[in-house]
Design a protein around this motif. Structure first.
Motif, PDB file in Angstrom:
ATOM      1  N   ASP A 239      36.144 -24.934  85.001  1.00 24.36           N
ATOM      2  CA  ASP A 239      37.484 -24.880  84.436  1.00 24.36           C
ATOM      3  C   ASP A 239      37.899 -23.414  84.433  1.00 24.36           C
ATOM      4  O   ASP A 239      37.198 -22.564  84.987  1.00 24.36           O
ATOM      5  CB  ASP A 239      37.539 -25.509  83.037  1.00 24.36           C
ATOM      6  N   ALA A 240      39.022 -23.099  83.821  1.00 19.16           N
ATOM      7  CA  ALA A 240      39.539 -21.731  83.874  1.00 19.16           C
ATOM      8  C   ALA A 240      38.708 -20.750  83.068  1.00 19.16           C
ATOM      9  O   ALA A 240      38.908 -19.535  83.177  1.00 19.16           O
ATOM     10  CB  ALA A 240      40.988 -21.707  83.387  1.00 19.16           C
ATOM     11  N   SER A 241      37.761 -21.241  82.275  1.00 19.14           N
ATOM     12  CA  SER A 241      36.960 -20.364  81.423  1.00 19.14           C
ATOM     13  C   SER A 241      35.513 -20.232  81.869  1.00 19.14           C
ATOM     14  O   SER A 241      34.946 -19.127  81.838  1.00 19.14           O
ATOM     15  CB  SER A 241      36.986 -20.874  79.970  1.00 19.14           C
ATOM     16  N   ASN A 242      34.884 -21.330  82.276  1.00 18.61           N
ATOM     17  CA  ASN A 242      33.438 -21.380  82.461  1.00 18.61           C
ATOM     18  C   ASN A 242      33.047 -21.376  83.937  1.00 18.61           C
ATOM     19  O   ASN A 242      33.465 -22.259  84.696  1.00 18.61           O
ATOM     20  CB  ASN A 242      32.881 -22.632  81.794  1.00 18.61           C
ATOM     21  N   GLY A 243      32.212 -20.399  84.304  1.00 19.18           N
ATOM     22  CA  GLY A 243      31.787 -20.328  85.695  1.00 19.18           C
ATOM     23  C   GLY A 243      30.576 -19.454  85.895  1.00 19.18           C
ATOM     24  O   GLY A 243      30.122 -18.750  84.976  1.00 19.18           O
ATOM     25  N   TRP A 244      30.027 -19.508  87.116  1.00 20.75           N
ATOM     26  CA  TRP A 244      28.858 -18.715  87.511  1.00 20.75           C
ATOM     27  C   TRP A 244      29.125 -18.064  88.865  1.00 20.75           C
ATOM     28  O   TRP A 244      29.843 -18.614  89.716  1.00 20.75           O
ATOM     29  CB  TRP A 244      27.621 -19.595  87.648  1.00 20.75           C
ATOM     30  N   HIS A 254      27.145 -15.249  84.417  1.00 16.11           N
ATOM     31  CA  HIS A 254      27.811 -16.378  83.768  1.00 16.11           C
ATOM     32  C   HIS A 254      28.948 -15.866  82.884  1.00 16.11           C
ATOM     33  O   HIS A 254      28.818 -14.827  82.230  1.00 16.11           O
ATOM     34  CB  HIS A 254      26.801 -17.151  82.908  1.00 16.11           C
ATOM     35  N   THR A 255      30.057 -16.590  82.889  1.00 16.34           N
ATOM     36  CA  THR A 255      31.176 -16.242  82.020  1.00 16.34           C
ATOM     37  C   THR A 255      31.677 -17.476  81.290  1.00 16.34           C
ATOM     38  O   THR A 255      31.607 -18.595  81.824  1.00 16.34           O
ATOM     39  CB  THR A 255      32.334 -15.618  82.825  1.00 16.34           C
ATOM     40  N   THR A 256      32.164 -17.266  80.075  1.00 18.62           N
ATOM     41  CA  THR A 256      32.788 -18.345  79.298  1.00 18.62           C
ATOM     42  C   THR A 256      34.229 -18.012  78.939  1.00 18.62           C
ATOM     43  O   THR A 256      34.857 -18.740  78.170  1.00 18.62           O
ATOM     44  CB  THR A 256      31.982 -18.611  78.007  1.00 18.62           C
ATOM     45  N   ASN A 257      34.747 -16.921  79.516  1.00 18.70           N
ATOM     46  CA  ASN A 257      36.121 -16.518  79.203  1.00 18.70           C
ATOM     47  C   ASN A 257      36.906 -16.155  80.464  1.00 18.70           C
ATOM     48  O   ASN A 257      37.695 -15.210  80.457  1.00 18.70           O
ATOM     49  CB  ASN A 257      36.129 -15.362  78.195  1.00 18.70           C
ATOM     50  N   GLY A 258      36.655 -16.914  81.523  1.00 20.82           N
ATOM     51  CA  GLY A 258      37.422 -16.728  82.748  1.00 20.82           C
ATOM     52  C   GLY A 258      37.090 -15.480  83.522  1.00 20.82           C
ATOM     53  O   GLY A 258      37.880 -15.061  84.378  1.00 20.82           O
ATOM     54  N   GLY A 259      35.947 -14.870  83.221  1.00 19.36           N
ATOM     55  CA  GLY A 259      35.556 -13.648  83.917  1.00 19.36           C
ATOM     56  C   GLY A 259      35.917 -12.387  83.179  1.00 19.36           C
ATOM     57  O   GLY A 259      35.721 -11.288  83.713  1.00 19.36           O
ATOM     58  N   GLY A 260      36.430 -12.528  81.951  1.00 12.10           N
ATOM     59  CA  GLY A 260      36.701 -11.332  81.162  1.00 12.10           C
ATOM     60  C   GLY A 260      35.437 -10.538  80.912  1.00 12.10           C
ATOM     61  O   GLY A 260      35.430  -9.307  80.951  1.00 12.10           O
ATOM     62  N   LEU A 264      24.361 -11.515  82.444  1.00 12.28           N
ATOM     63  CA  LEU A 264      23.281 -11.702  83.411  1.00 12.28           C
ATOM     64  C   LEU A 264      22.300 -12.746  82.886  1.00 12.28           C
ATOM     65  O   LEU A 264      21.878 -12.697  81.727  1.00 12.28           O
ATOM     66  CB  LEU A 264      22.564 -10.379  83.641  1.00 12.28           C
ATOM     67  N   GLN A 265      21.926 -13.710  83.756  1.00  8.34           N
ATOM     68  CA  GLN A 265      20.983 -14.755  83.393  1.00  8.34           C
ATOM     69  C   GLN A 265      19.744 -14.674  84.273  1.00  8.34           C
ATOM     70  O   GLN A 265      19.774 -14.089  85.356  1.00  8.34           O
ATOM     71  CB  GLN A 265      21.631 -16.143  83.519  1.00  8.34           C
TER      72      GLN A 265
END
Length: 456
Positions: A239-244, A254-260, A264-265
């Motif tokens: 979605d617009a917030s969560n991605g890898w 990993h991001t939970t705010n659209g890449g703001g 590092l995982q």
């Protein structure tokens, strides 16, 4: 019609032929090829479609319709979830890198693929393809493509080693224009592009670069990924917030705010991770290189932990692409073919991969391993890097004149390119920003060799 000395686009050797009478005959060959004739050999009909080339990218519109971008200009498509894959050759001039680097479809008929210097379009589900001239001179190399809809298409790549490139079309690929971006003139290339909806998308580059667009690719802004400098090779958002995003040396961000912000995982490996597929804010799949079989892993806790799964291959191998429809069902593709995963996992399963490029019906939820061909012997006869021109020269031989040889950076598993076949003697000259120090040449028939690179 084919055989040991066939050209690139008809490269599988024939192993046997028999005729029942003057009209009816059958011929069989490598990678599951079977052809029949009813007119004494004047025309032939294919009865099976396998592939002996490496898969670089996957796309799907539903559980039945999927496509694979492969080495040597091969495009595979399935209409039954991978029980059978049809093979199509997209013509790429032999003077260029013949690989199809990415593919994307907006529906079951309309899709785009990219190769070195070229853009390709289909309107019949991948059965036939047309080159779409982009008018950019000199032409860049293309590594990623995203069809936002049937009209807006984004293609990314660059000029090695000088500048990354973003092309955009708003008329279905009939015309293309260069898009300005913050990385212009920077010595990187874009390797992947992904849009999560009609306006919001990201592209990633070597050197850890990430750009974001919120206007369907018309403009881009840079994102801070925390000074991680390793090459980023794929990106996926749910979605617009969560991605890898993933890349060299086991990089997973990993991001939970659209890449703001990006965190590092730890995926548990330090080899290159080549593919990622996000299916929910907590669940994603990654794939890449492994020393004892390809690396494939899943997280169900947002990346706090990653559970590896074996697909059944062995040795130093890789899965370049991962594409999942949900937490349990999807495909991975790479050096040893296409594998489909289906079924539930509670506790975590031990799936068995079914290579997509065969006619064998898929068992669920287990895999049916492919037969293992006898590996050829590969010898690297020359590996030289000329620093003044940033060029790598590689020459090699194989005991099979039909093998396809691909060059990688040994330390990171990063793809450099494919060698040209000159009747069993192979050579290639590649633009490369730094001396790779040591290279690995891998054959489509299973052989491999490594060699230190001589600096000139």
């Amino acid at each position: 019609m084919g055989g040991l000395n066939s050209g690139l686009y008809n490269r599988y050797p024939f192993w046997g032929i028999d005729f029942g009478n003057l009209s009816s005959g059958i011929v069989v060959g490598g990678s599951g090829n079977v052809f029949t004739t009813s007119d004494g050999g004047a025309t032939w009909v294919t009865r099976q479609s396998g592939s002996g080339t490496e898969t670089y990218a996957l796309a799907a519109t539903d559980a039945d319709h999927a496509w694979a971008a492969n080495q040597d200009g091969e495009l595979l498509y399935t209409t039954n979830g991978g029980q059978f894959w049809n093979r199509v050759n997209i013509f790429v001039p032999s003077s260029q890198d013949n690989s199809l680097n990415d593919v994307d479809f907006v529906d079951q008929l309309n899709g785009w693929a990219v190769s070195d210097l070229q853009l390709h379009h289909t309107t019949d589900g991948g059965r036939t393809w047309q080159n779409q001239p982009h008018g950019i001179v000199p032409a860049p190399s293309f590594f990623g493509v995203e069809a936002i809809n049937g009209q807006i298409i984004i293609a990314v790549g660059g000029y090695a080693p000088s500048s990354p490139v973003i092309l955009r079309s708003t008329d279905g690929g009939n015309t293309w224009s260069l898009v300005s971006h913050p990385f212009e003139g920077r010595g990187v290339q874009f390797y992947a592009v992904h849009f999560v909806n009609s306006t919001t998308g990201w592209t990633v580059s070597d050197g850890g670069g990430i750009l974001k667009s919120t206007d369907a690719g018309a403009s881009w802004v840079a994102q801070d990924q925390g000074n991680h400098s390793y090459d980023l090779l794929d990106i996926s958002f749910v979605d617009a917030s969560n991605g890898w995003t993933v890349g060299d040396f086991g990089t997973v961000l990993h991001t939970t705010n659209g890449g703001g912000t990006w965190a590092l995982q730890n995926p548990g490996v330090t080899t290159a991770i080549l593919g990622v597929s996000a299916v929910s804010p907590t669940t994603a799949w990654i794939s890449g290189y492994g020393s004892n079989g390809s690396f494939v892993a899943r997280t169900i806790d947002g990346g706090a932990s990653w559970q590896p799964e074996s697909i059944g291959d062995s040795g130093f191998s890789s899965m370049s692409a991962a594409l999942f429809l949900d937490a349990e069902n999807g495909w991975v593709g790479g050096f040893t073919g296409i594998y489909r995963r289906s079924g539930s996992s509670s506790p975590p399963p031990t799936p068995t991969p079914t290579p997509g490029a065969t006619n064998t019906p898929l068992p669920t939820p287990t895999f049916t391993p492919t037969s293992t061909p006898i590996a050829d012997t590969v010898t690297i006869t020359r590996a030289e890097y000329r620093a003044s021109k940033q060029q790598l020269r590689v020459e090699a031989t194989s005991t099979s004149s039909t093998a396809s040889l691909t060059v990688y950076v040994t330390s990171a598993g990063q793809l450099i390119g494919t060698l040209r076949n000159n009747g069993g003697r192979y050579s290639g000259q590649f633009s490369w920003p730094t001396n790779p120090q040591n290279i690995t040449v891998r054959s489509s028939l299973g052989g491999s060799a490594t060699k230190n690179v001589t600096l000139r």
